[in-house]
Scaffold this active site. Structure first.
Site, short mmCIF file in Angstrom:
data_model
loop_
_atom_site.label_atom_id
_atom_site.label_comp_id
_atom_site.label_asym_id
_atom_site.label_seq_id
_atom_site.Cartn_x
_atom_site.Cartn_y
_atom_site.Cartn_z
N GLU A 25 1.17 -6.65 13.03
CA GLU A 25 0.85 -5.33 12.46
C GLU A 25 -0.03 -5.45 11.22
O GLU A 25 -0.18 -6.54 10.65
CB GLU A 25 2.14 -4.57 12.12
N VAL A 108 4.96 -0.60 12.55
CA VAL A 108 5.61 -1.15 13.74
C VAL A 108 5.42 -0.19 14.92
O VAL A 108 5.02 -0.60 16.02
CB VAL A 108 7.11 -1.41 13.47
N ASP A 140 15.22 11.14 6.61
CA ASP A 140 14.22 10.08 6.66
C ASP A 140 14.69 8.96 7.59
O ASP A 140 15.43 8.06 7.19
CB ASP A 140 13.93 9.54 5.26
N SER A 142 12.94 6.27 10.27
CA SER A 142 11.63 5.76 10.66
C SER A 142 11.34 6.01 12.14
O SER A 142 12.21 5.84 13.00
CB SER A 142 11.54 4.27 10.38
N LYS A 161 15.47 -3.99 6.24
CA LYS A 161 15.65 -4.27 4.82
C LYS A 161 16.91 -3.61 4.27
O LYS A 161 17.28 -2.52 4.69
CB LYS A 161 14.44 -3.77 4.04
N1 PSU Z 1 8.84 -3.90 6.33
C1 PSU Z 1 8.23 -4.72 5.44
N2 PSU Z 1 6.99 -4.42 5.04
C2 PSU Z 1 6.34 -3.34 5.51
C3 PSU Z 1 6.99 -2.49 6.47
C4 PSU Z 1 8.24 -2.81 6.84
O1 PSU Z 1 8.79 -5.70 5.00
O2 PSU Z 1 5.20 -3.11 5.11
C5 PSU Z 1 6.24 -1.35 7.07
C6 PSU Z 1 6.17 -1.55 8.59
O3 PSU Z 1 4.85 -1.30 9.01
C7 PSU Z 1 7.11 -0.50 9.15
C8 PSU Z 1 6.94 0.58 8.10
O4 PSU Z 1 6.78 -0.08 10.42
O5 PSU Z 1 6.89 -0.12 6.86
C9 PSU Z 1 8.06 1.60 8.12
O6 PSU Z 1 7.69 2.66 7.31
P1 PSU Z 1 8.56 4.02 7.33
O7 PSU Z 1 9.86 3.62 6.73
O8 PSU Z 1 7.76 4.96 6.46
O9 PSU Z 1 8.65 4.45 8.77
MN MN Z 2 10.16 7.41 6.59
#
Ligand code: PSU
Ligand code: MN
Length: 303
Positions: A25, A108, A140, A142, A161
């Site tokens: 990614e 992702v 929220d 993902s 995480k």
């Molecule tokens: N985990 C990491 N670094 C990142 C991300 C996740 O350690 O940069 C990124 C990935 O691209 C993941 C996105 O798909 O954050 C998720 O963002 P959100 O929580 O806004 O959906």
């Molecule tokens: Mn989000």
């Protein structure tokens, strides 16, 4: 569709001959790590995939085209552009970015969509997005989780995480029918730490089993992919007891400053980087490389 996809020659050749390919990614480059470490890591991940016998395909949207594999010049300019100037793309905005001829980094979810279009079945990253803490109020969650439920790509991550609500993330994945497969241990790993205190729903230590499981899902006509959770190597981990107060502080600051939506994950990663004096980034790099190696082995078992 042909006009939308731009393949790096190495990737096109691998796909034509059935050689193993691992998708990577680009949001981790633009929004997940600071420059210039992000560029260094992006290159190192590609080298690691090659050394493990597969071809890397870093995916990004450049001027309205889906690039499957980036040349070094493109990788460098993407890494050097501030995250605030690059779109962070998920399922919701991928088509808009393409239609407007813009440039964006794929999360992702968006990387899975593009990998599937390109015919790539395995994808390595650091961590997936999940259910954020307080999601019962903020909603929220993902889009990565829903993508795993519908797009047939095996995603290798180091768990989710600790900034997320891990029990709720597991619950949602189960509801959506996504297999969560731990490698080498029974617990769900928690990104910077090997332990989360939560049992992983499934365990497979052999990449051939993971490949067989993907084939079986396809044979059954089940939509969606698999989430493989690979613990960070012991020598690189930051123990859970060290991470918990750091994560709590970063979350409290995000709440105080009213950080919301797409900005939440990048904000927290940056604050945790500062609060750990850069140690979180070293761990992040180590776990991404570790995931790249495993993904190459899974891709090889699938090829
Ligand atoms: N985990 C990491 N670094 C990142 C991300 C996740 O350690 O940069 C990124 C990935 O691209 C993941 C996105 O798909 O954050 C998720 O963002 P959100 O929580 O806004 O959906
Ligand atoms: Mn989000």
């Amino acid at each position: 569709m042909k006009d939308l996809l731009v393949f790096a020659p190495e990737v096109a050749n691998a796909l034509a001959t059935g050689a193993p390919v691992v998708a990577l990614e680009s949001t981790i480059i633009t929004h997940g790590m600071p420059y210039p470490q992000n560029l260094e890591v992006a290159r190192k991940v590609e080298t690691t995939v090659r050394e493990a016998g597969a071809v890397p395909a870093t995916i990004a949207i450049i001027a309205g085209k889906i690039h499957i594999g980036l040349d070094d010049e493109t990788l460098e300019s993407l890494a050097a552009t501030p995250g605030s100037e690059v779109m962070k793309l998920s399922r919701a905005d991928l088509a808009a970015c393409l239609a407007l001829g813009r440039t964006g980094a794929t999360t992702v979810a968006a990387t899975m969509i593009c990998a599937e279009l390109a015919g790539i079945h395995v994808f390595a990253t650091g961590g997936i997005g999940g259910v954020h803490r307080g999601a019962e109020l903020s909603f929220d969650v993902s889009a990565d989780l829903h993508e795993l439920a519908r797009t047939p790509v095996t995603v290798v991550a180091a768990g989710a995480k600790a900034i997320l609500d891990l029990p709720k993330t597991l619950e949602v994945l189960e509801t959506l029918g996504v297999p969560v497969i731990a490698v080498g241990q029974d617990q769900l790993p928690a990104f910077w730490s090997r332990e989360s205190g939560l049992a992983a729903p499934l365990r497979m230590d052999d990449p051939a089993q993971i490949a067989a499981s993907a084939r079986m899902r396809a044979a059954l006509g089940l939509d969606g992919g698999q989430l493989v959770v690979n613990p960070i190597p012991e020598t690189d981990e930051i123990p859970r007891s060290v991470m918990i107060p750091v994560v709590e502080q970063a979350l409290a600051e995000a709440a105080e400053q009213g950080i919301a939506a797409k900005s939440v994950t990048p904000f927290l990663l940056q604050r945790i980087f500062e609060l750990t004096d850069g140690r979180s980034l070293d761990a992040n790099i180590a776990l991404v490389l570790n995931n790249a190696r495993l993904a190459a082995r899974i891709a090889t078992a699938m090829a």
